[in-house]
Design a protein around this motif. Structure first.
Motif, short mmCIF file in Angstrom:
data_model
loop_
_atom_site.label_atom_id
_atom_site.label_comp_id
_atom_site.label_asym_id
_atom_site.label_seq_id
_atom_site.Cartn_x
_atom_site.Cartn_y
_atom_site.Cartn_z
N GLY A 549 0.81 -1.21 0.00
CA GLY A 549 0.00 0.00 0.00
C GLY A 549 0.84 1.26 0.00
O GLY A 549 2.04 1.23 -0.30
N LEU A 550 0.21 2.38 0.36
CA LEU A 550 0.86 3.68 0.36
C LEU A 550 1.49 3.98 1.72
O LEU A 550 0.91 3.68 2.77
CB LEU A 550 -0.14 4.80 0.04
CG LEU A 550 -0.97 4.67 -1.24
CD1 LEU A 550 -1.84 5.90 -1.42
CD2 LEU A 550 -0.06 4.49 -2.44
N LEU A 551 2.67 4.58 1.68
CA LEU A 551 3.32 5.00 2.92
C LEU A 551 2.40 5.96 3.68
O LEU A 551 1.95 6.97 3.15
CB LEU A 551 4.64 5.71 2.59
CG LEU A 551 5.38 6.38 3.76
CD1 LEU A 551 5.80 5.33 4.79
CD2 LEU A 551 6.59 7.16 3.25
N ASP A 552 2.14 5.63 4.94
CA ASP A 552 1.27 6.44 5.80
C ASP A 552 1.86 6.39 7.21
O ASP A 552 1.58 5.47 7.98
CB ASP A 552 -0.16 5.91 5.78
CG ASP A 552 -1.13 6.76 6.58
OD1 ASP A 552 -0.68 7.62 7.37
OD2 ASP A 552 -2.35 6.56 6.43
N LEU A 553 2.69 7.37 7.57
CA LEU A 553 3.38 7.33 8.85
C LEU A 553 2.42 7.50 10.02
O LEU A 553 2.58 6.86 11.07
CB LEU A 553 4.47 8.40 8.89
CG LEU A 553 5.47 8.28 10.05
CD1 LEU A 553 6.17 6.93 10.04
CD2 LEU A 553 6.51 9.40 9.98
N TYR A 554 1.41 8.32 9.84
CA TYR A 554 0.41 8.45 10.90
C TYR A 554 -0.32 7.12 11.09
O TYR A 554 -0.63 6.73 12.22
CB TYR A 554 -0.57 9.56 10.56
CG TYR A 554 -1.52 9.90 11.68
CD1 TYR A 554 -1.09 10.58 12.82
CD2 TYR A 554 -2.87 9.52 11.61
CE1 TYR A 554 -1.96 10.89 13.84
CE2 TYR A 554 -3.75 9.82 12.64
CZ TYR A 554 -3.28 10.51 13.75
OH TYR A 554 -4.16 10.80 14.78
N GLY A 555 -0.57 6.43 9.99
CA GLY A 555 -1.20 5.11 10.06
C GLY A 555 -0.34 4.12 10.83
O GLY A 555 -0.86 3.23 11.52
N VAL A 556 0.99 4.27 10.74
CA VAL A 556 1.88 3.39 11.50
C VAL A 556 1.65 3.57 12.99
O VAL A 556 1.52 2.60 13.75
CB VAL A 556 3.36 3.69 11.15
CG1 VAL A 556 4.30 2.99 12.12
CG2 VAL A 556 3.68 3.28 9.71
N PHE A 557 1.56 4.82 13.43
CA PHE A 557 1.37 5.06 14.86
C PHE A 557 -0.05 4.71 15.31
O PHE A 557 -0.25 4.30 16.46
CB PHE A 557 1.72 6.51 15.21
CG PHE A 557 3.21 6.73 15.25
CD1 PHE A 557 3.94 6.45 16.39
CD2 PHE A 557 3.89 7.20 14.13
CE1 PHE A 557 5.31 6.63 16.43
CE2 PHE A 557 5.26 7.39 14.15
CZ PHE A 557 5.98 7.10 15.31
N GLN A 558 -0.99 4.80 14.42
CA GLN A 558 -2.32 4.29 14.75
C GLN A 558 -2.28 2.77 14.95
O GLN A 558 -2.92 2.24 15.87
CB GLN A 558 -3.31 4.64 13.64
CG GLN A 558 -3.72 6.10 13.62
CD GLN A 558 -4.76 6.37 12.55
OE1 GLN A 558 -4.56 6.03 11.39
NE2 GLN A 558 -5.87 6.99 12.94
N ALA A 559 -1.52 2.07 14.07
CA ALA A 559 -1.39 0.62 14.20
C ALA A 559 -0.69 0.25 15.50
O ALA A 559 -1.03 -0.73 16.16
CB ALA A 559 -0.64 0.05 13.00
N ILE A 560 0.32 1.06 15.88
CA ILE A 560 1.03 0.81 17.13
C ILE A 560 0.06 0.93 18.32
O ILE A 560 0.12 0.15 19.28
CB ILE A 560 2.20 1.80 17.29
CG1 ILE A 560 3.31 1.45 16.27
CG2 ILE A 560 2.76 1.76 18.71
CD1 ILE A 560 4.40 2.48 16.17
N ARG A 561 -0.85 1.87 18.23
CA ARG A 561 -1.84 2.06 19.29
C ARG A 561 -2.99 1.05 19.22
O ARG A 561 -3.85 1.02 20.09
CB ARG A 561 -2.43 3.48 19.21
CG ARG A 561 -1.46 4.59 19.56
CD ARG A 561 -2.13 5.94 19.39
NE ARG A 561 -3.34 6.02 20.21
CZ ARG A 561 -4.31 6.92 20.01
NH1 ARG A 561 -4.22 7.79 19.01
NH2 ARG A 561 -5.37 6.94 20.78
N GLY A 562 -2.98 0.23 18.18
CA GLY A 562 -4.03 -0.78 18.04
C GLY A 562 -5.29 -0.26 17.40
O GLY A 562 -6.35 -0.88 17.50
N ILE A 563 -5.21 0.89 16.70
CA ILE A 563 -6.38 1.44 16.02
C ILE A 563 -6.47 0.87 14.61
O ILE A 563 -5.52 1.02 13.84
CB ILE A 563 -6.29 2.99 15.96
CG1 ILE A 563 -6.24 3.56 17.39
CG2 ILE A 563 -7.47 3.56 15.21
CD1 ILE A 563 -6.06 5.05 17.42
#
Length: 563
Positions: A549-563
């Motif tokens: 997919g597309l690079l999404d750094l904010y999405g990375v931190f959402q994934a880290i938070r379990g969102i």
């Protein structure tokens, strides 16, 4: 001639060799070579070519032999990747502080404000100029000159006009600005990791004889694999001395090698990528739409397949690499535009043959490796000199009834005429080396304005089916600062890799500098990136074009938070 002179001299040829391979002393030691250690498995040797070619039996061949050549991958992105969101997020405010981003490229404009702090000091903590022999050689190396922050700051205060590391074509400066450029309010510009330390290796250009040997134009931009590997070692040693995590950004690529990541450079990057506090980022390349790859399966009915190759007018020479998956075995026959042919060339364990076409004024060198030293797969190298313009046919025969699929690659754009290409080319398996290597973070390119793939972006997978690219980042007219300090753009997967390097620097700052994931390495970062990537419902992931997919750094931190 001492080693420093020999390494730069065109009279000496560069060989990349396995550290644990010891050529027979009787054939090797009389040459008086110089050598440089790279890793526990790889070293580079510089041998007087006059003596080597005088005894061709002793000439090393194959991927652990003459160094491959690479070229540059070039032809409102912080928002698209949501890097800017992470820079400004109150609880994070990540800007690369405490992290080094290292570049191996054409050079860097030290005087440029984008590489300086607000009070005018340099942001470079280390510079190795391989082309400059006037200064002190860096510890552990045999050529070039190394400079530190204090020396660079002294020159900047003096207003010195000519500085080491001078960028010859602007590519290195543009890539570094995208990844790590300081904020320039007057140019409305901000890099992805504006507080990261910068380290840079200015590569020396490939020697004329290496270009001649590999049929690369003398006026092309070309860098030798050995110099790239030594540059990476310099960056790694610098990061060790500084005690800081390191991102290595490689905006270079080559079609040499089997597109499995198992070139000497690829294996070295895999070794580096598994170190804690290290990440290697590479461009997927710009070969997706260039007609430089062919894939075929030999039909059982005929026992052969014809590969048609159009050679443009004025082409002086090029190489074609054929790779067959083991246990397949392939034999070639070459038919010129006039109909003259070189009959079946029987493969041997390791052999070279030269053929002259009577009516074409073309010379063809054929090298067979029945079992290539790393993969064990068959490799056939066809090197054309003064090829006649027109349609050439390379007939591929399959021996036996097992594996019948094979791949062929022409050189990358810049090493060959745009009018030379396979007529029935395949856009897949066009990610360039070393981006196929295990542990390397590979970035494809897309157009952020339309959210469509950039048409030339390299596509996966590797020849052995490994998923590449990992994710895609903007590659079309990405904002940057040129070597004269002016607002500019960069198009190509070089830009995508630079954005990816900046994003990885912010992750390393969070993970290692802030001690949230103190053992973070290149593979760990890859898992974070693919979890947080933005994905469209229109595609199945992973895929050969977009990776995950597309690079999404904010999405990375959402994934880290379990969102």
């Amino acid at each position: 001639m001492d080693c420093r002179e020999a390494i730069l001299s065109d009279e000496y040829i560069d060989f990349v060799w396995k550290m644990d391979v010891r050529p027979p002393e009787a054939e090797w030691l009389p040459y008086g070579y110089c050598g440089q250690y790279i890793s526990p498995n790889i070293s580079v040797y510089y041998v007087r070519r006059e003596e080597v070619f005088g005894n061709r039996i002793s000439l090393p061949v194959g991927d652990y032999g003459v160094t491959y050549c690479h070229t540059q991958m070039d032809t409102e992105s912080l928002e698209a990747t949501r890097i800017l969101t992470i820079q400004n997020q109150p609880a994070l405010q990540l800007k690369g502080s405490g992290v080094i981003i290292g570049f191996v490229d054409s050079g860097i404009a030290l005087q440029n404000p984008v590489f300086r702090t607000s009070d005018g000091r340099t942001r470079l903590i280390g510079l190795w100029d391989q082309t400059d022999q006037s200064g002190t050689v860096p510890d552990g190396f045999l050529y070039g000159s190394g400079y530190g922050r204090e020396e660079i700051d002294s020159w900047l205060r003096e207003g010195r006009e000519y500085l080491p590391g001078r960028d010859e074509n602007g590519h290195g400066s543009k890539v570094a600005a995208i990844a790590a450029g300081s904020e320039l309010t007057n140019e409305n510009f901000l890099g992805a990791a504006p507080e990261a330390d910068i380290a840079f290796v200015k590569l020396k250009e490939a020697k004329p004889f290496i270009r001649k040997l590999e049929r690369i134009p003398q006026d092309s931009i070309a860098y030798e694999e050995a110099d790239i590997m030594l540059g990476i070692r310099y960056l790694d040693l610098l990061a060790q001395r500084e005690g800081k995590p390191l991102i290595i950004c490689l905006a270079l690529g080559s079609n040499s090698g089997g597109h499995t990541g198992e070139t000497p450079l690829g294996l070295y990057l895999t070794y580096i990528s598994r170190k804690s506090g290290r990440a290697v980022v590479a461009a997927a390349g710009n070969e997706g739409n260039r007609g430089h790859h062919f894939y075929g399966t030999v039909p059982s009915e005929t026992g052969y397949m014809d590969v048609e190759l159009r050679v443009g007018p004025g082409e002086t020479g090029f190489q074609v690499n054929l790779w067959g998956n083991a246990p397949g075995l392939f034999v070639t026959e070459v038919i010129a535009p006039s109909g003259e042919r070189i009959s079946r060339i029987t493969p041997q364990v390791l052999s070279r043959e030269r053929y002259d076409f009577v009516f074409e004024n073309t010379m063809l060198d054929v090298q067979y490796e029945l079992s290539e030293v790393i993969s064990g797969d068959e490799r056939i190298l066809l090197a054309f000199q003064n090829p006649t313009a027109g349609i050439w046919t390379i007939r591929i025969y399959s021996v036996g009834n097992l594996e019948k699929g094979f791949h062929m690659w022409l050189p990358v754009t810049g090493f060959i005429s745009s009018e030379t290409y396979f007529i029935r080319s395949d856009p897949d398996t066009t990610v360039t080396e070393p981006a196929n290597a295990e542990g390397v973070l590979t970035f494809a390119g897309y157009d952020a304005r339309t959210n469509s793939i950039w048409y030339d972006s390299g596509r996966g997978y590797t020849r052995t089916g490994k998923v590449v690219p990992d994710v895609a980042a903007p590659a079309m007219e990405v904002s940057t600062i040129d070597m004269r300090g002016r607002n500019s753009t960069l198009t190509g997967t070089s830009a995508a890799a630079a954005l990816g390097a900046g994003a990885c620097a912010l992750l390393l700052e969070w993970g290692i500098v802030q001690q949230n994931a103190p053992a973070m390495d290149s593979v760990t970062i890859q898992r974070y990136l693919i979890r947080g990537a933005s994905r469209s419902e229109n595609y199945t992931y992973p895929n050969k074009t977009w990776g995950y997919g597309l690079l999404d750094l904010y999405g990375v931190f959402q994934a880290i938070r379990g969102i």
